[in-house]
Enzyme design. Structure first.
Site, PDB file in Angstrom:
ATOM      1  N   LEU A  38       0.843  -1.204   0.000  1.00 62.94           N
ATOM      2  CA  LEU A  38       0.000   0.000   0.000  1.00 62.94           C
ATOM      3  C   LEU A  38       0.881   1.257   0.000  1.00 62.94           C
ATOM      4  CD1 LEU A  38      -2.577  -1.214   2.689  1.00 62.94           C
ATOM      5  CD2 LEU A  38      -2.885  -1.170   0.204  1.00 62.94           C
ATOM      6  N   GLY A 176      15.200  18.346 -17.035  1.00 69.48           N
ATOM      7  CA  GLY A 176      14.161  19.014 -16.246  1.00 69.48           C
ATOM      8  C   GLY A 176      14.669  19.454 -14.887  1.00 69.48           C
ATOM      9  N   HIS A 441      14.505  31.170  21.277  1.00 68.48           N
ATOM     10  CA  HIS A 441      15.880  31.407  20.834  1.00 68.48           C
ATOM     11  C   HIS A 441      16.772  30.324  21.405  1.00 68.48           C
ATOM     12  CE1 HIS A 441      19.490  33.545  19.717  1.00 68.48           C
ATOM     13  NE2 HIS A 441      19.953  33.344  20.949  1.00 68.48           N
TER      14      HIS A 441
HETATM   15  P1  NAI Z   1       8.263  19.618 -12.619  1.00 63.96           P
HETATM   16  O1  NAI Z   1       7.039  20.025 -13.327  1.00 63.96           O
HETATM   17  O2  NAI Z   1       8.525  20.056 -11.229  1.00 63.96           O
HETATM   18  O3  NAI Z   1       9.539  20.072 -13.471  1.00 63.96           O
HETATM   19  C1  NAI Z   1       9.761  19.644 -14.798  1.00 63.96           C
HETATM   20  C2  NAI Z   1      10.783  20.536 -15.449  1.00 63.96           C
HETATM   21  O4  NAI Z   1      11.133  19.961 -16.709  1.00 63.96           O
HETATM   22  C3  NAI Z   1      10.291  21.933 -15.744  1.00 63.96           C
HETATM   23  O5  NAI Z   1      11.220  22.860 -15.229  1.00 63.96           O
HETATM   24  C4  NAI Z   1      10.172  21.978 -17.253  1.00 63.96           C
HETATM   25  O6  NAI Z   1      10.392  23.270 -17.774  1.00 63.96           O
HETATM   26  C5  NAI Z   1      11.261  21.006 -17.670  1.00 63.96           C
HETATM   27  N1  NAI Z   1      11.101  20.423 -19.004  1.00 63.96           N
HETATM   28  C6  NAI Z   1       9.962  19.978 -19.585  1.00 63.96           C
HETATM   29  N2  NAI Z   1      10.207  19.505 -20.816  1.00 63.96           N
HETATM   30  C7  NAI Z   1      11.543  19.636 -21.040  1.00 63.96           C
HETATM   31  C8  NAI Z   1      12.411  19.322 -22.139  1.00 63.96           C
HETATM   32  N3  NAI Z   1      11.952  18.753 -23.255  1.00 63.96           N
HETATM   33  N4  NAI Z   1      13.725  19.598 -22.022  1.00 63.96           N
HETATM   34  C9  NAI Z   1      14.191  20.174 -20.894  1.00 63.96           C
HETATM   35  N5  NAI Z   1      13.423  20.487 -19.825  1.00 63.96           N
HETATM   36  C10 NAI Z   1      12.109  20.214 -19.883  1.00 63.96           C
HETATM   37  O7  NAI Z   1       8.279  18.020 -12.754  1.00 63.96           O
HETATM   38  P2  NAI Z   1       9.036  16.886 -11.947  1.00 63.96           P
HETATM   39  O8  NAI Z   1      10.268  17.387 -11.305  1.00 63.96           O
HETATM   40  O9  NAI Z   1       9.157  15.757 -12.920  1.00 63.96           O
HETATM   41  O10 NAI Z   1       8.011  16.525 -10.813  1.00 63.96           O
HETATM   42  C11 NAI Z   1       6.741  15.971 -11.146  1.00 63.96           C
HETATM   43  C12 NAI Z   1       5.724  16.242 -10.085  1.00 63.96           C
HETATM   44  O11 NAI Z   1       6.028  15.551  -8.907  1.00 63.96           O
HETATM   45  C13 NAI Z   1       5.627  17.710  -9.750  1.00 63.96           C
HETATM   46  O12 NAI Z   1       4.284  18.097  -9.787  1.00 63.96           O
HETATM   47  C14 NAI Z   1       6.166  17.806  -8.376  1.00 63.96           C
HETATM   48  O13 NAI Z   1       5.499  18.804  -7.616  1.00 63.96           O
HETATM   49  C15 NAI Z   1       5.932  16.422  -7.803  1.00 63.96           C
HETATM   50  N6  NAI Z   1       6.982  16.119  -6.830  1.00 63.96           N
HETATM   51  C16 NAI Z   1       6.986  16.786  -5.655  1.00 63.96           C
HETATM   52  C17 NAI Z   1       7.991  16.579  -4.746  1.00 63.96           C
HETATM   53  C18 NAI Z   1       7.989  17.375  -3.500  1.00 63.96           C
HETATM   54  O14 NAI Z   1       6.956  17.923  -3.160  1.00 63.96           O
HETATM   55  N7  NAI Z   1       9.104  17.483  -2.810  1.00 63.96           N
HETATM   56  C19 NAI Z   1       9.076  15.638  -5.005  1.00 63.96           C
HETATM   57  C20 NAI Z   1       9.001  15.031  -6.299  1.00 63.96           C
HETATM   58  C21 NAI Z   1       7.967  15.274  -7.139  1.00 63.96           C
END
Ligand code: NAI
Length: 462
Positions: A38, A176, A441
């Site tokens: 899960l 990315g 603090h």
């Molecule tokens: P993301 O949407 O955060 O970033 C993807 C990046 O790839 C963008 O900056 C975009 O401009 C770039 N990109 C897109 N196409 C491209 C290309 N052809 N060539 C070069 N760059 C390109 O997506 P990510 O990092 O894959 O995360 C996916 C999801 O997972 C997000 O919604 C994120 O919020 C979530 N996530 C959240 C985490 C957290 O809250 N700590 C940890 C991991 C994921």
């Protein structure tokens, strides 16, 4: 065949939290989950395993870079990669078993297998069709693919492969500069890989505060990250033991190539609704493949609800959890509610990065008069004591009313500090409310108070 008040499809943070709340509210509840364990993506191949690897490698980084300064002399630890992965797997196991325990405790049935919805009020798992007064789709998301790039989870990987690599790459290319790329890039940079991030846009972490973006990128460069910005990846060719990446620079359309042992594709995620039979049911999807819902998370088909990554909004575990709880309340005849204006975002790098509410750019676009209170961690005694002075807290407040509109933090424990501001925002607090609250603090949280003071008569330690 069994009959339920609610059947939830998917046991990720959205689905399992929804199930627990449904059961607590007296609904006969089942969850369909096809994975062996899960917890969905988050617990199995996302948030939790990545945090284990981030923690272990941060410890290594501290040993290599800061121990000697504190008088801790001697050789830095060497990396036993297999043992590190085993530690990560153990952490995952503890968490996924924890959910199993919670299911038993709350008398939630786990229907093992992959679900489809053959008709209203029906959920098919394997050969069995179960009946449900209500169905909640919580099937999450999957990594988005890139044309010209074939993922084999060995040389060309998604975040899933990055959590289980056979060996530590010497050279890693990350496509990315989003959350996944920078978190997992950090893991491998700390393990000695040369990390190059190729990003389509001109700034990292799209949508975040501009000053945070710049500071964050500067700090990551100091940690050894290499960035190629404004570059669109055209193709990735898997060679025998390496991969060749071809990209075009947006500014002049020039084509470039580079090689790496491993390529991490982290260009975003897309809703996962395969195999549910939504087309036949007539459930409406957006152009981006998200399930469309109303204010109560109900789709256009009565009795079918959807939450989490499968619908609109930030793809975050905690957003899905909130929706899970809210929809459970709706199903139990209560008033479920999610405040989408106060959903924090956290990046678990070192330093951590967090945000909530509006960015300056959004406020400008809205034509809103606002003020900025900013405080550097350099003025925070606790942060300086632990080599964490790089970074700041920035609070945005309404110019007239002083009401907090947003906050952006880069620095130690940013992912925890942000919640003080979330609570304040939920209560409609002003920056002065925070500034007048006594903060212990020496804590990092004093930097939040100082930023709030900076919205008024000024901070003390700046
Ligand atoms: P993301 O949407 O955060 O970033 C993807 C990046 O790839 C963008 O900056 C975009 O401009 C770039 N990109 C897109 N196409 C491209 C290309 N052809 N060539 C070069 N760059 C390109 O997506 P990510 O990092 O894959 O995360 C996916 C999801 O997972 C997000 O919604 C994120 O919020 C979530 N996530 C959240 C985490 C957290 O809250 N700590 C940890 C991991 C994921």
């Amino acid at each position: 065949m069994a009959s339920y008040d609610v059947i939830i499809i998917g046991a990720g943070p959205g689905g399992y939290v929804c199930a627990i709340r449904c059961a607590q509210l007296g609904l006969k509840t089942a969850v369909v989950e096809g994975r062996e364990t899960l917890g969905g993506t988050c617990l199995n191949v996302g948030c939790i395993p990545s945090k284990a690897l981030l923690h272990a490698t941060h410890m290594l980084h501290e040993a290599e870079h800061n121990f000697a300064t504190m008088g801790l002399k001697g050789k830095s630890p060497s990396v036993d990669w297999k043992a590190m992965l085993a530690y990560k797997d153990d952490v995952v196991g503890q968490n996924t078993k924890g959910i199993e325990f919670l299911f038993k405790k709350n008398k939630i049935d786990w229907l093992k297998g992959w679900a489809s919805i053959p008709g209203e009020g029906k959920v098919k798992v394997g050969d069995e069709v179960h009946e449900a007064k209500n169905i909640v789709i919580a099937t999450g998301s999957e990594s988005a693919s890139l044309a010209g790039v074939e993922v084999d989870e060995k040389t060309v990987i998604t975040s899933t492969g990055a959590l289980d690599l056979g060996k530590i790459p010497k050279k890693l290319v990350v496509i990315g500069a989003g959350v996944i790329g920078l978190e997992l890039g950090s893991v491998y940079a700390r393990l000695g890989a040369q990390v190059t991030v190729i990003e389509y846009l001109d700034a990292i972490t799209p949508g975040m505060d501009g000053e945070v973006q710049k500071t964050f990128q500067r700090i990551l460069k100091k940690q050894g990250f290499d960035f190629t910005m404004g570059a669109a990846v055209q193709s990735v060719e898997a060679l025998k033991t390496k991969a060749k990446i071809t990209y075009k620079l947006r500014k002049d359309d020039s084509e470039h190539t580079l090689e790496a042992d491993t390529v991490l594709v982290a260009i975003g995620r897309k809703p996962y609704t395969n195999g549910l039979g939504l087309d036949d049911l007539g459930v409406r999807l957006s152009k981006r493949g998200q399930i469309e819902t109303d204010d109560h998370w109900q789709t256009n088909v009565k009795g079918i609800y959807a939450i989490g990554d499968a619908i609109d909004g930030p793809m975050l575990a905690h957003k899905a959890e909130d929706e899970g709880m809210a929809v459970a309340e709706v199903l139990a005849g209560k008033k479920g509610h999610v405040n989408y204006g106060v959903i924090p975002g956290v990046i678990y790098t070192h330093p951590e990065v967090s945000n909530v509410g509006k960015t300056e750019q959004q406020l400008k676009e809205e034509g809103r008069a606002y003020k900025v209170g900013k405080f550097s961690f350099m003025g925070n005694g606790r942060a300086k004591a632990v080599f964490a002075g790089d970074g700041f807290v920035k609070i945005l407040a309404d110019k007239q009313t002083d009401r907090i509109l947003g906050a952006h933090i880069i620095g130690p424990a940013a992912g925890d500090l942000i919640h003080e501001i979330c609570v304040a925002m939920e209560f409609g607090a002003s920056a002065q409310d925070l500034a007048l609250t006594c903060h212990a603090h020496p804590t990092y949280s004093e930097a939040v108070r100082e930023a709030a003071l900076a919205c008024g008569d000024g901070p003390i330690h700046a």
